[in-house]
Scaffold this motif. Structure first.
Motif, PDB file in Angstrom:
ATOM      1  N   ASP A   6       0.832  -1.210   0.000  1.00 32.41           N
ATOM      2  CA  ASP A   6       0.000   0.000   0.000  1.00 32.41           C
ATOM      3  C   ASP A   6       0.869   1.263   0.000  1.00 32.41           C
ATOM      4  OD1 ASP A   6      -2.354  -1.495   0.111  1.00 32.41           O
ATOM      5  OD2 ASP A   6      -2.289  -1.585   2.305  1.00 32.41           O
ATOM      6  N   VAL A   7       1.918   1.241   0.803  1.00 33.89           N
ATOM      7  CA  VAL A   7       2.826   2.378   0.860  1.00 33.89           C
ATOM      8  C   VAL A   7       3.525   2.563  -0.484  1.00 33.89           C
ATOM      9  CG1 VAL A   7       4.869   3.360   1.986  1.00 33.89           C
ATOM     10  CG2 VAL A   7       3.172   2.118   3.338  1.00 33.89           C
ATOM     11  N   THR A  15       7.943  -2.098  -4.017  1.00 33.84           N
ATOM     12  CA  THR A  15       7.956  -2.560  -2.631  1.00 33.84           C
ATOM     13  C   THR A  15       9.382  -2.737  -2.128  1.00 33.84           C
ATOM     14  OG1 THR A  15       7.751  -4.843  -3.413  1.00 33.84           O
ATOM     15  CG2 THR A  15       5.709  -3.720  -2.771  1.00 33.84           C
ATOM     16  N   ALA A  16      10.291  -3.101  -3.039  1.00 36.95           N
ATOM     17  CA  ALA A  16      11.698  -3.255  -2.640  1.00 36.95           C
ATOM     18  C   ALA A  16      12.288  -1.918  -2.192  1.00 36.95           C
ATOM     19  CB  ALA A  16      12.511  -3.833  -3.793  1.00 36.95           C
ATOM     20  N   ALA A  21      13.934   1.621   2.303  1.00 34.37           N
ATOM     21  CA  ALA A  21      13.755   2.882   3.021  1.00 34.37           C
ATOM     22  C   ALA A  21      13.656   2.664   4.524  1.00 34.37           C
ATOM     23  CB  ALA A  21      12.504   3.604   2.518  1.00 34.37           C
ATOM     24  N   PHE A  22      13.092   1.503   4.921  1.00 38.19           N
ATOM     25  CA  PHE A  22      12.928   1.216   6.347  1.00 38.19           C
ATOM     26  C   PHE A  22      14.069   0.395   6.934  1.00 38.19           C
ATOM     27  CE2 PHE A  22       8.339   1.809   5.199  1.00 38.19           C
ATOM     28  CZ  PHE A  22       8.193   2.995   5.902  1.00 38.19           C
ATOM     29  N   THR A  23      14.995  -0.044   6.106  1.00 37.43           N
ATOM     30  CA  THR A  23      16.107  -0.855   6.611  1.00 37.43           C
ATOM     31  C   THR A  23      17.456  -0.205   6.364  1.00 37.43           C
ATOM     32  OG1 THR A  23      16.069  -2.131   4.541  1.00 37.43           O
ATOM     33  CG2 THR A  23      14.881  -3.042   6.446  1.00 37.43           C
ATOM     34  N   GLU A  34      11.350  11.133   1.073  1.00 38.35           N
ATOM     35  CA  GLU A  34      10.283  12.001   1.531  1.00 38.35           C
ATOM     36  C   GLU A  34       8.922  11.514   1.032  1.00 38.35           C
ATOM     37  OE1 GLU A  34       8.338  15.280   3.357  1.00 38.35           O
ATOM     38  OE2 GLU A  34      10.194  14.170   3.706  1.00 38.35           O
ATOM     39  N   ARG A  35       8.845  11.051  -0.226  1.00 43.44           N
ATOM     40  CA  ARG A  35       7.576  10.531  -0.752  1.00 43.44           C
ATOM     41  C   ARG A  35       7.125   9.304   0.035  1.00 43.44           C
ATOM     42  NH1 ARG A  35       9.782  10.492  -5.902  1.00 43.44           N
ATOM     43  NH2 ARG A  35       9.145   8.325  -6.230  1.00 43.44           N
ATOM     44  N   ILE A  36       8.073   8.433   0.347  1.00 43.55           N
ATOM     45  CA  ILE A  36       7.741   7.228   1.119  1.00 43.55           C
ATOM     46  C   ILE A  36       7.305   7.602   2.526  1.00 43.55           C
ATOM     47  CG2 ILE A  36       8.706   5.111   2.119  1.00 43.55           C
ATOM     48  CD1 ILE A  36      10.536   4.975  -0.386  1.00 43.55           C
TER      49      ILE A  36
END
Length: 350
Positions: A6-7, A15-16, A21-23, A34-36
């Protein structure tokens, strides 16, 4: 519950890319990050490894951009200087909290006694769960550098980094003290205006001293070193120092304090010595803490907009963490907020 997909769809990336971005956010450019971030905020998404579970995540693996968190590190002047009861720094925290909330940021708080710091950084910094940090209070370059090893963006608040490495937000102490001196000059005070400076006062206190000295020089008055009092951190010793000054042959007709806290001690000493304010001594403080308008007499003081200082510092930290597209290389900035002289009843003509 929103998913990683969804993000990714909302941000217009794979999705990758969201996963990275979170790891490993250092691999993602600022615009994409910033978009994420905005997509995750709008969906109220949290990476599954950051949600509350029975087994806590390893802090070292949690990245600041994923949490969108910043820190507020307060350094008390002594072990009893608690942030919650500090009439100057608590409003700065309030302003920073309000601004952080409006920007969608999490604000993590840590406080300590600056003399006990000794290179030990708090866990929120050591575990790298914040992307930026507000350093609050009078601390030296060594302490600032120790935090900067862990946090990519640091803003120094109510202090100045003379090395030029870090941005700072502080009040215009020199202009404030200068305005206070002009007020005393207009009331007829001249050669015997004293200045009370807390022992070990940092750059903001030194700015206020400079304003006092510049005003004297402009009037053609040679500063009397006996009238510049460096007061002890110990209240009993401070009271004794002030009492000695007010009973000296060169007793001042007016006194400018570098903060309201010490101005209130002066009022107490004057009562003990049966000196009238402003009849025997005109008194001006600095900061305009809450109690200053309710004391007897109400204190003339230089107002510092403490909440706005917190808001400005938070907005600036946010801009460092999330630069706008097209922004050039960052250059160190110093933000000096204007101050206002608030005239009440503690000053009178000579």
């Amino acid at each position: 519950m929103p998913s990683l997909r969804d993000v990714a769809e909302k941000a217009g990336v794979s999705t990758a890319t969201v996963s990275r971005a979170f790891t490993t956010p250092s691999l993602i450019n600022a615009q994409t990050m910033e978009r994420i971030r905005q997509a995750a905020l709008s969906l109220d998404y949290q990476p599954s490894r950051l949600r509350t579970t029975k087994s806590a995540p390893k802090p070292a693996a949690v990245r600041s951009e994923a949490l969108n968190a910043v820190g507020f590190q307060f350094f008390g002047s002594d072990p009893c200087d608690a942030l919650a009861s500090n009439s100057f720094y608590a409003p700065i925290l309030q302003g920073a909290q309000e601004q952080a909330s409006s920007l969608g940021m999490h604000l993590l708080l840590h406080s300590t006694y600056r003399e006990a710091f000794a290179q030990a950084v708090p866990r929120m910094v050591r575990d790298r769960v914040i992307s930026g940090l507000l350093l609050i209070g009078s601390i030296d370059a060594t302490i600032i550098s120790a935090f900067a090893e862990y946090v990519p963006h640091v803003v120094v608040v109510d202090n100045r980094d003379d090395s030029g490495r870090f941005d700072s937000v502080l009040s215009d102490g020199m202009e404030g003290a200068y305005a206070a001196m002009r007020c005393l000059f207009e009331l007829g005070h001249r050669e015997r205006i004293a200045f009370l400076l807390p022992e070990g006062g940092g750059p903001t206190m030194q700015d206020r001293l400079r304003g006092y000295l510049c005003a004297l020089f402009e009037k053609g008055v040679v500063p009397d070193p006996r009238l510049v009092l460096n007061t002890s951190h110990d209240d009993d010793r401070c009271i004794a120092q002030i009492a000695a000054l007010l009973q000296a042959p060169y007793r001042p007709t007016a006194l400018l304090c570098a903060n309201d806290y010490h101005a209130h001690i002066v009022l107490r000493v004057c009562r003990d010595l049966s000196l009238k304010v402003p009849g025997d001594l005109s008194l001006i403080g600095f900061d305009d803490i809450e109690y200053s308008s309710h004391c007897d007499p109400p204190l003339t003081t230089v107002r510092v907009n403490k909440e706005e200082m917190g808001r400005v510092a938070m907005r600036h930290l946010y801009s460092l963490i999330h630069p706008r597209e097209g922004d050039g290389p960052h250059t160190t900035e110093r933000h000096e907020l204007p101050v206002t002289l608030i005239v009440r009843d503690s000053c009178g003509p000579l």
